[in-house]
Design an enzyme around this catalytic site. Structure first.
Site, PDB file in Angstrom:
ATOM      1  N   SER A 229       8.727  10.312   0.910  1.00  0.00           N
ATOM      2  CA  SER A 229       7.869   9.967   2.034  1.00  0.00           C
ATOM      3  C   SER A 229       6.830  11.054   2.213  1.00  0.00           C
ATOM      4  O   SER A 229       6.940  12.140   1.647  1.00  0.00           O
ATOM      5  CB  SER A 229       8.689   9.819   3.314  1.00  0.00           C
ATOM      6  OG  SER A 229       8.801  11.062   3.963  1.00  0.00           O
ATOM      7  N   LYS A 230       5.817  10.725   3.007  1.00  0.00           N
ATOM      8  CA  LYS A 230       4.709  11.676   3.140  1.00  0.00           C
ATOM      9  C   LYS A 230       5.134  12.961   3.849  1.00  0.00           C
ATOM     10  O   LYS A 230       4.395  13.926   3.873  1.00  0.00           O
ATOM     11  CB  LYS A 230       3.511  11.034   3.828  1.00  0.00           C
ATOM     12  CG  LYS A 230       3.811  10.273   5.073  1.00  0.00           C
ATOM     13  CD  LYS A 230       2.587   9.473   5.497  1.00  0.00           C
ATOM     14  CE  LYS A 230       2.974   8.368   6.448  1.00  0.00           C
ATOM     15  NZ  LYS A 230       2.041   7.277   6.501  1.00  0.00           N
ATOM     16  N   ARG A 231       6.339  12.973   4.391  1.00  0.00           N
ATOM     17  CA  ARG A 231       6.814  14.196   5.041  1.00  0.00           C
ATOM     18  C   ARG A 231       7.436  15.179   4.051  1.00  0.00           C
ATOM     19  O   ARG A 231       7.671  16.321   4.370  1.00  0.00           O
ATOM     20  CB  ARG A 231       7.832  13.843   6.128  1.00  0.00           C
ATOM     21  CG  ARG A 231       7.204  13.281   7.380  1.00  0.00           C
ATOM     22  CD  ARG A 231       8.246  12.762   8.345  1.00  0.00           C
ATOM     23  NE  ARG A 231       9.014  11.661   7.771  1.00  0.00           N
ATOM     24  CZ  ARG A 231       8.591  10.403   7.709  1.00  0.00           C
ATOM     25  NH1 ARG A 231       7.409  10.086   8.198  1.00  0.00           N
ATOM     26  NH2 ARG A 231       9.322   9.456   7.157  1.00  0.00           N
ATOM     27  N   ASP A 232       7.695  14.701   2.836  1.00  0.00           N
ATOM     28  CA  ASP A 232       8.308  15.593   1.853  1.00  0.00           C
ATOM     29  C   ASP A 232       7.316  16.632   1.360  1.00  0.00           C
ATOM     30  O   ASP A 232       6.150  16.330   1.145  1.00  0.00           O
ATOM     31  CB  ASP A 232       8.820  14.781   0.659  1.00  0.00           C
ATOM     32  CG  ASP A 232      10.005  13.923   1.041  1.00  0.00           C
ATOM     33  OD1 ASP A 232      10.927  14.465   1.670  1.00  0.00           O
ATOM     34  OD2 ASP A 232       9.988  12.721   0.738  1.00  0.00           O
TER      35      ASP A 232
END
Ligand code: GLU
Length: 460
Positions: A229-232
């Site tokens: 996900s873009k939070r990784d």
């Protein structure tokens, strides 16, 4: 020119991540492979979650990665405007068309899309309420990647909310019709929406585009488990841009996330990727994001970079550092050090740490390396011998330094390796780096001598 028209349709609600870049790339590659058109459409209908900053980031990321669009914001085209926020009049027009077919009705202030078939009511355990279902045959999707997929779309759904805003499914399909999109290439997370979309295309009497749903990207084991996900960490394109990764290396890597050229090559020039890319070549199984592989690919691209290009990158990198100006003050020396590091680093943001001892006497010493080196053989004796031999060593070239070190070792009945580790530790504080002979030459005899003596005094 072929009649292929593909689009990348991002919603500007967050940072531009690897998954978005891959969807964009597969569309761009397909357009370039077929000689079709690559269209950029900004799906900015969610006023609360959109931001202009993220729209700009989409443009700058695509530009940085070299994915030029043939139609879209900034470049125009015959099917504009290309931002959904500017297309309200088109959605109204298409809503009227759909109303005219009798396939809509109003309920609770919203406008619904009506499926055709016999109706019945049933209790839905999941939603804990009675719902109206429609007896229909499953929608068949002939996906270019997934093969034949069947989905049962058996409930009417909202196309315009009670606040007057059309929903994603409606605007997405209207735009694909109006922009004459022939292939919808997008993430697998949209597969579950596709039956709704197909039913809408049919209701409009429009040709249904070919669908190609790209498999998910999973995290590498270091990142954890599951879908990336873009939070990784490592998931944002911006991060690689800031770290001065080479965009062509990143594009090459992203192309391999779910596609392979059919041989075991990993490094491919973009022209080859364009030539070989095709939808049936995209894997059905999930791709795994591997930051190590990406770094390695970047390294192989860096290695091939002409010196002037590499130096320009290095300069851009050091210019951002507080001591950058000082490091670059002696240009010839800076260049020499940078070119020593070029074949050794995975990304240019490693340069500062990798070359630190060339630019200061106050370089860090790796304690673990030190403990290891000092525990093996008689490093202090070797150090003393080096110090004694140094004044008469010929420092004019790597070869002359190597010959002098070998002669010293031979005279003591030892090997080159017996002097290497301790010399490296004393003059660099570590056990990695360019060859010791190159380090000696570039540092110069005086500095090498001073460091050996200082280290020897501290170790005594
Ligand atoms: N705006 C949608 C997204 O960002 C696009 C879906 C599609 O490509 O059809 O996921």
């Amino acid at each position: 020119m072929s009649n292929v028209r593909v689009r990348f349709a991002p919603s500007p609600t967050g940072f531009f991540h690897i998954g978005s870049a891959r969807t964009a790339l597969f569309n761009w590659l397909y357009a370039r492979h077929t000689g079709g058109a690559f269209i950029l459409r900004i799906e900015d209908t969610d006023k609360e979650r959109n931001s202009e900053q993220f729209v700009d980031l989409i443009y700058s990321s695509l530009n940085w990665l070299g994915m030029n669009w043939d139609e879209g914001p900034q470049v125009g085209g015959n099917f504009g405007p290309y931002r959904q926020s500017e297309r309200a009049h088109i959605y109204r027009e298409y809503l009227e068309k759909l109303k005219a077919t009798g396939r809509t009705y109003e309920k609770d202030g919203a406008i619904w899309f009506k499926l055709i078939g016999e109706r019945y009511r049933v209790f839905d355990d999941h939603r804990k309420k009675e719902v109206e279902k429609v007896k229909v045959a499953p929608t068949v999707i002939d996906d270019r990647i997934r093969g034949r997929v069947e989905r049962l779309e058996d409930e009417d759904f909202v196309i315009v909310r009670s606040d007057g805003n059309p929903v994603f499914h409606f605007v997405n399909v209207v735009d694909d019709i109006a922009m004459q999109i022939t292939h919808v290439i997008r993430g697998e997370d949209h597969l579950s929406n596709t039956s709704k979309h197909v039913e809408l295309f049919k209701a409009f009497g429009a040709p249904v585009p070919q669908f190609a749903h790209i498999p998910l990207i999973l995290k590498s084991p270091e990142m954890g488990q599951g879908k990336m996900s873009k939070r990784d960490k490592g998931a944002l394109v911006e991060e690689y841009q800031q770290r001065h990764f080479l965009p062509e290396a990143l594009v090459n890597y992203i192309a391999l996330l779910g596609w392979n050229p059919g041989d075991d090559r990993e490094k491919l020039p973009i022209a080859d990727i364009i030539r070989l890319f095709d939808l049936p070549g995209v894997n059905q199984s999930n791709a795994k994001f591997d930051p190590k592989k990406l770094a390695h690919l970047n390294m192989t691209y860096l290695l091939e970079l002409p010196a002037d290009k590499f130096l320009a990158l290095a300069q851009a990198c050091f210019a951002k550092l507080p001591n950058g100006a000082a490091v670059m003050a002696n240009e010839a020396y800076f260049h020499e050090v940078m070119l020593l590091a070029q074949p050794k680093i995975k990304s240019v943001d490693e340069l500062a740490a990798y070359t630190v001892y060339f630019f200061t006497e106050d370089y860090p010493v790796d304690d673990k390396v030190k403990a290891k080196v000092m525990a093996k053989g008689e490093p202090k004796a070797r150090l003393a011998e080096l110090i004694a031999a140094l004044p008469t060593m010929d420092f004019s070239s790597d070869a002359s330094i190597e010959a002098a070190l070998k002669a010293l070792a031979e005279s003591k009945g030892l090997g080159f390796g017996d002097y290497q580790a301790i010399a490296r530790l004393a003059v660099t504080g570590t056990n990695a780096g360019p060859s010791i002979t190159a380090i000696f030459r570039v540092l110069g005899k005086e500095r090498v001598m001073a460091r050996l003596q200082k280290f020897s005094a501290a170790a005594a």
